[in-house]
Write an enzyme that holds these catalytic residues in place. Structure first.
Site, short mmCIF file in Angstrom:
data_model
loop_
_atom_site.label_atom_id
_atom_site.label_comp_id
_atom_site.label_asym_id
_atom_site.label_seq_id
_atom_site.Cartn_x
_atom_site.Cartn_y
_atom_site.Cartn_z
N GLY A 18 0.83 -1.21 0.00
CA GLY A 18 0.00 0.00 0.00
C GLY A 18 0.86 1.25 0.00
N GLU A 177 -18.56 17.53 2.16
CA GLU A 177 -17.76 18.23 1.14
C GLU A 177 -18.40 18.08 -0.24
OE1 GLU A 177 -13.51 17.82 3.50
OE2 GLU A 177 -13.93 16.45 1.86
N ASP A 306 -5.96 2.92 7.83
CA ASP A 306 -7.39 2.61 7.82
C ASP A 306 -7.66 1.11 8.02
OD1 ASP A 306 -7.87 5.24 7.35
OD2 ASP A 306 -8.82 4.98 5.39
N ALA A 322 -5.82 10.63 7.62
CA ALA A 322 -4.44 10.61 7.12
C ALA A 322 -3.40 10.72 8.24
CB ALA A 322 -4.26 11.72 6.09
C1 LIG Z 1 -12.81 11.16 -0.26
C2 LIG Z 1 -11.95 11.09 0.96
C3 LIG Z 1 -11.63 12.25 1.64
C4 LIG Z 1 -10.82 12.21 2.78
N1 LIG Z 1 -10.50 13.37 3.43
C5 LIG Z 1 -9.67 13.34 4.49
C6 LIG Z 1 -9.26 14.55 5.13
O1 LIG Z 1 -9.68 15.65 4.74
N2 LIG Z 1 -8.40 14.47 6.17
C7 LIG Z 1 -7.91 13.26 6.61
O2 LIG Z 1 -7.12 13.24 7.54
N3 LIG Z 1 -8.29 12.11 6.04
C8 LIG Z 1 -9.15 12.12 4.99
N4 LIG Z 1 -9.53 10.94 4.39
C9 LIG Z 1 -9.08 9.68 4.96
C10 LIG Z 1 -7.65 9.38 4.57
O3 LIG Z 1 -7.47 9.58 3.19
C11 LIG Z 1 -7.34 7.94 4.97
O4 LIG Z 1 -7.49 7.84 6.37
C12 LIG Z 1 -5.92 7.56 4.58
O5 LIG Z 1 -5.77 7.62 3.20
C13 LIG Z 1 -5.59 6.15 5.07
O6 LIG Z 1 -4.32 5.82 4.64
P1 LIG Z 1 -3.94 4.29 4.38
O7 LIG Z 1 -2.49 4.30 4.03
O8 LIG Z 1 -4.37 3.46 5.51
O9 LIG Z 1 -4.82 3.83 3.15
P2 LIG Z 1 -4.97 4.48 1.71
O10 LIG Z 1 -4.47 5.88 1.69
O11 LIG Z 1 -6.35 4.22 1.31
O12 LIG Z 1 -3.96 3.64 0.80
C14 LIG Z 1 -4.17 2.29 0.51
C15 LIG Z 1 -3.26 1.93 -0.63
O13 LIG Z 1 -3.24 0.52 -0.76
C16 LIG Z 1 -3.33 0.17 -2.13
N5 LIG Z 1 -3.94 -1.16 -2.16
C17 LIG Z 1 -5.16 -1.51 -1.70
N6 LIG Z 1 -5.35 -2.83 -1.84
C18 LIG Z 1 -4.23 -3.32 -2.41
C19 LIG Z 1 -3.82 -4.63 -2.79
N7 LIG Z 1 -4.58 -5.70 -2.60
N8 LIG Z 1 -2.60 -4.77 -3.36
C20 LIG Z 1 -1.79 -3.70 -3.56
N9 LIG Z 1 -2.14 -2.45 -3.19
C21 LIG Z 1 -3.34 -2.27 -2.62
C22 LIG Z 1 -4.18 1.26 -2.74
O14 LIG Z 1 -3.95 1.37 -4.13
C23 LIG Z 1 -3.70 2.48 -1.97
O15 LIG Z 1 -2.61 3.11 -2.61
C24 LIG Z 1 -10.33 10.96 3.25
C25 LIG Z 1 -10.66 9.79 2.56
C26 LIG Z 1 -11.45 9.85 1.42
C27 LIG Z 1 -11.78 8.58 0.68
#
Ligand SMILES: Cc1cc2nc3c(=O)[nH]c(=O)nc-3n(C[C@H](O)[C@H](O)[C@H](O)COP(=O)(O)OP(=O)(O)OC[C@H]3O[C@@H](n4cnc5c(N)ncnc54)[C@H](O)[C@@H]3O)c2cc1C
Length: 429
Positions: A18, A177, A306, A322
């Site tokens: 990820g 939003e 997440d 984030a």
């Molecule tokens: C529309 C939206 C608005 C948001 N606004 C805010 C905000 O204003 N402020 C804030 O703090 N947070 C916000 N968030 C939440 C924040 O974006 C997430 O909490 C954060 O991105 C989580 O990070 P992560 O690394 O856990 O997962 P993610 O950022 O979701 O990254 C997951 C990654 O894993 C990859 N992946 C998934 N499955 C696989 C697989 N099987 N094999 C290989 N790769 C895979 C995906 O391609 C992705 O790149 C928002 C979320 C969304 C959807």
């Protein structure tokens, strides 16, 4: 740990799955450290999800909020990037299964996030796209712009009204939003673009099952957000759990709305990779992690962002945001480096720097410890914070300034035209 050619121990191999906020910041923290790192993602880009709604509503273009992961990590010689879909984890053999192969690891960091869930009603999905990825954002943008086009050509009044009715399901930050920005598109950005319809007559309806929007914020800020939405002309319906979505129709108990465009901003489900671990999960399929972010019985496997449910700080899960993912990513690899040095791992502790959500062109709510802001001041804070977060991206400051200007002047940053294959960029002037 594997041995190098000379018989000396090779650097341990850390596999990060990820390249979102959690995985990317984990990789940053391993820059030039004594480990070999492979970052696996099914996309070749890191996505700045907080501005995804701006792509969905034609304020930004996809390239403004996505950056190739290879490019971001090109100065880290110990980090390789692999474009692949991870399918399973085999804990006993320490192998990550890929759709087209496998990767052995000494340490594994899972950061594959969540996607949207339809509360057991997957049949709603085609009628109500969610917003999680660039493809989702472009699909929403296509539906919104085509709805106005269809309304312009629709001779039947009731059908025209349905084309001009937009329902957003879910009153969290994303729903708020989306609803606020849709209202501004209808009331201002498209004001003079049509001859038959009056876009200002569009209805934007926000359905929220709970008793208030932005329930993660203080009640006073929820109320301020609801007022800001109302002033934009958004109809906010709280206590309205959706019971049915079909083509052209949304029902929430006794409420029945004829709407051709429904957007989903409620409910999440964990990446299916979590299920392959065989460890305890919460109801959304997220992994219940240990205090040091590992999984039970496997100090070499970390789950962050997440995808993780962390219950060791106040008993309630940390929010899916984030900063949580970033801090978890940094902490997890800190623990990996401690383990490599033979030191004990440390428990994770989230340092809450606050949260914010924007509502349309010039209003937001922000909660930073005891400080609670709403309205224009909060919006300015929101813009500054997003500029700071984007600063690692090439030309991002410029993009943000252009975008903020477009935001203030009601001009959408990205003009699009519709064509037989959907949306295509406009010809050059
Ligand atoms: C529309 C939206 C608005 C948001 N606004 C805010 C905000 O204003 N402020 C804030 O703090 N947070 C916000 N968030 C939440 C924040 O974006 C997430 O909490 C954060 O991105 C989580 O990070 P992560 O690394 O856990 O997962 P993610 O950022 O979701 O990254 C997951 C990654 O894993 C990859 N992946 C998934 N499955 C696989 C697989 N099987 N094999 C290989 N790769 C895979 C995906 O391609 C992705 O790149 C928002 C979320 C969304 C959807």
């Amino acid at each position: 740990m594997s041995l190098g050619n000379g018989g000396a121990p090779a650097h341990p191999h850390v596999v990060i799955v990820g390249g979102g906020f959690g995985g990317l910041y984990a990789a940053f923290a391993l820059h030039r450290q004594p480990v070999r790192v492979t970052l696996v993602d099914r996309h070749n880009y890191h996505l700045f999800q907080p501005l995804l709604y701006q792509v969905a509503t034609a304020g930004l273009s996809p390239g403004d909020i996505a950056q190739p992961i290879r490019q971001i990590l090109r100065r880290s010689p110990n980090i390789a990037v692999v474009l692949a879909e991870a399918t399973a984890v085999d804990l006993p053999t320490r192998r990550l299964g890929l759709a087209d192969g496998e990767l052995p690891y000494d340490f594994l960091v899972l950061a594959t996030g969540v996607s949207h869930a339809y509360f057991g009603h997957d049949e709603w999905q085609p009628h109500a796209p969610g917003l999680k990825d660039l493809d989702d954002a472009l699909e929403i943008r296509r539906r919104v712009l085509l709805a106005f086009e269809a309304a312009e050509r629709e001779p039947v009044e009731a059908r025209r009204r349905a084309w001009l009715t937009f329902v957003v399901v879910g009153g969290g930050p994303t729903g708020v939003e989306l609803a606020g920005t849709l209202a501004e598109i209808a009331r201002h950005a498209l004001l003079r673009d049509f001859r038959v319809i009056d876009p200002t007559q569009s209805r934007i309806i926000l359905l929220e099952a709970g008793s208030r929007v932005l329930s993660g914020f203080a009640e006073s800020l929820s109320a301020a957000a609801a007022r800001s939405l109302a002033s934009l002309g958004v109809e906010v319906c709280t206590g309205s759990a959706v019971t049915r979505i079909a083509r052209g129709i949304v029902e929430a108990g006794p409420i029945r709305i004829a709407a051709e465009t429904v957007l989903w901003a409620a409910g999440v489900t964990a990446s299916p990779l979590a299920r392959t671990l065989g460890v305890p999960l919460d109801r959304a399929g997220r992994v219940l992690v240990e205090p040091d972010l590992t999984i039970p019985g496997h100090p070499e496997v970390f789950v962050i962002g997440d995808l993780a449910t962390f219950l060791h700080q106040g008993g309630t899960p940390l929010p899916g945001m984030a900063p949580v993912a970033i801090q978890m990513g940094q902490h997890a690899v800190g623990n990996i480096l401690r383990a490599v040095r033979g030191e004990a791992m440390r428990p994770f502790r989230y340092r809450n720097k606050g949260m914010m959500a924007t509502i349309g062109r010039n209003a937001a709510v922000a909660e930073m410890g005891p400080v609670r802001l709403h309205g224009f001041v909060a919006w300015l804070v929101w813009v500054v914070v997003h500029i700071l977060f984007l600063i690692g991206f090439k030309n991002r400051v410029l993009v943000m300034i252009q975008w903020a200007w477009a935001y203030v002047t009601f001009k959408r940053g990205v003009r699009l035209i519709t064509g037989p294959r959907g949306l295509v960029p406009p010809p050059r002037d």
